[in-house]
Design a protein around this motif. Structure first.
Motif, PDB file in Angstrom:
ATOM      1  N   ASP A 166       0.803  -1.220   0.000  1.00 51.26           N
ATOM      2  CA  ASP A 166       0.000   0.000   0.000  1.00 51.26           C
ATOM      3  C   ASP A 166       0.839   1.274   0.000  1.00 51.26           C
ATOM      4  O   ASP A 166       0.324   2.364   0.184  1.00 51.26           O
ATOM      5  N   ASN A 167       2.134   1.133  -0.220  1.00 53.60           N
ATOM      6  CA  ASN A 167       2.990   2.305  -0.293  1.00 53.60           C
ATOM      7  C   ASN A 167       4.128   1.974  -1.256  1.00 53.60           C
ATOM      8  O   ASN A 167       5.066   1.265  -0.895  1.00 53.60           O
ATOM      9  N   ALA A 168       4.008   2.455  -2.478  1.00 51.46           N
ATOM     10  CA  ALA A 168       5.005   2.124  -3.496  1.00 51.46           C
ATOM     11  C   ALA A 168       5.215   3.309  -4.426  1.00 51.46           C
ATOM     12  O   ALA A 168       4.307   4.088  -4.676  1.00 51.46           O
TER      13      ALA A 168
ATOM     14  N   ASP B  76       6.939   2.321   8.482  1.00 55.75           N
ATOM     15  CA  ASP B  76       6.226   2.989   9.570  1.00 55.75           C
ATOM     16  C   ASP B  76       5.238   4.027   9.062  1.00 55.75           C
ATOM     17  O   ASP B  76       4.574   4.682   9.852  1.00 55.75           O
ATOM     18  N   ALA B  77       5.141   4.184   7.756  1.00 56.79           N
ATOM     19  CA  ALA B  77       4.249   5.193   7.189  1.00 56.79           C
ATOM     20  C   ALA B  77       2.800   4.879   7.560  1.00 56.79           C
ATOM     21  O   ALA B  77       2.400   3.717   7.600  1.00 56.79           O
TER      22      ALA B  77
END
Length: 169
Positions: free
Chosen positions: A10-12, A44-45
């Motif tokens: 979910d973070n790329a 950690d986002a």
């Protein structure tokens, strides 16, 4: 997008050098495999999670999409693909999917895009998708896939789930 969702990414940051992504066979597999080879790293986002809090139903002609709240932290789909009585080549098919049971890798991501023979022919005649052949994607004729075979008995409905996952992600 389906590959990212199915792998829980979910973070790329994705950089593309060209006018569009290569489509391969239209499945998520050509993207899943290199992502898995590269690996992922927990971060950690903060995650932005969108939750359905009340039923949502959208209809158009004979099509319907419904979304319902769920207590679990999972995305669940039941897809009923039915082109009606005038489609003898793609019979009615149903498939369920839940994001939390590992089915994406084994049951969903390899389902390829498909078209009927006359749809593919029209694209080719208009100069589109000339690099693809019935060996690359599912082109369905009167007797089933042309120069190809199904990966799953109900591959068309599974591919619709690949598309839905990607569209919503």
């Amino acid at each position: 997008m389906s590959a990212l969702s199915g792998l829980g990414i979910d973070n790329a940051l994705i950089s593309i050098d060209g006018p569009e992504l290569p489509c391969g066979d239209g499945s998520a597999a050509p993207f899943v495999e290199p992502i898995m080879e590269a690996g992922t790293v927990a971060q950690d986002a903060p995650r932005h999670i969108y939750r359905i809090t009340e039923p949502i139903v959208v209809t158009e002609d004979d099509a319907m999409l419904a979304a319902f709240p769920a207590d679990e932290d999972a995305f669940k789909v039941v897809f009923d693909l039915d082109y009606g009585s005038n489609s003898h080549r793609i019979k009615r098919q149903t498939q369920a999917y839940a994001s939390n049971n590992g089915d994406f890798l084994h049951e969903i991501c390899r389902a390829r895009t498909y078209s009927l023979k006359e749809e593919a022919q029209a694209l080719w005649e208009n100069g589109m998708c000339r690099h693809l052949t019935p060996k690359d994607v599912l082109v369905i004729g009167d007797d089933g896939p042309i120069d190809n075979s199904y990966r799953y008995d109900n591959e068309p409905v599974r591919h619709k789930i690949v598309d839905l996952i990607g569209d919503l992600y």
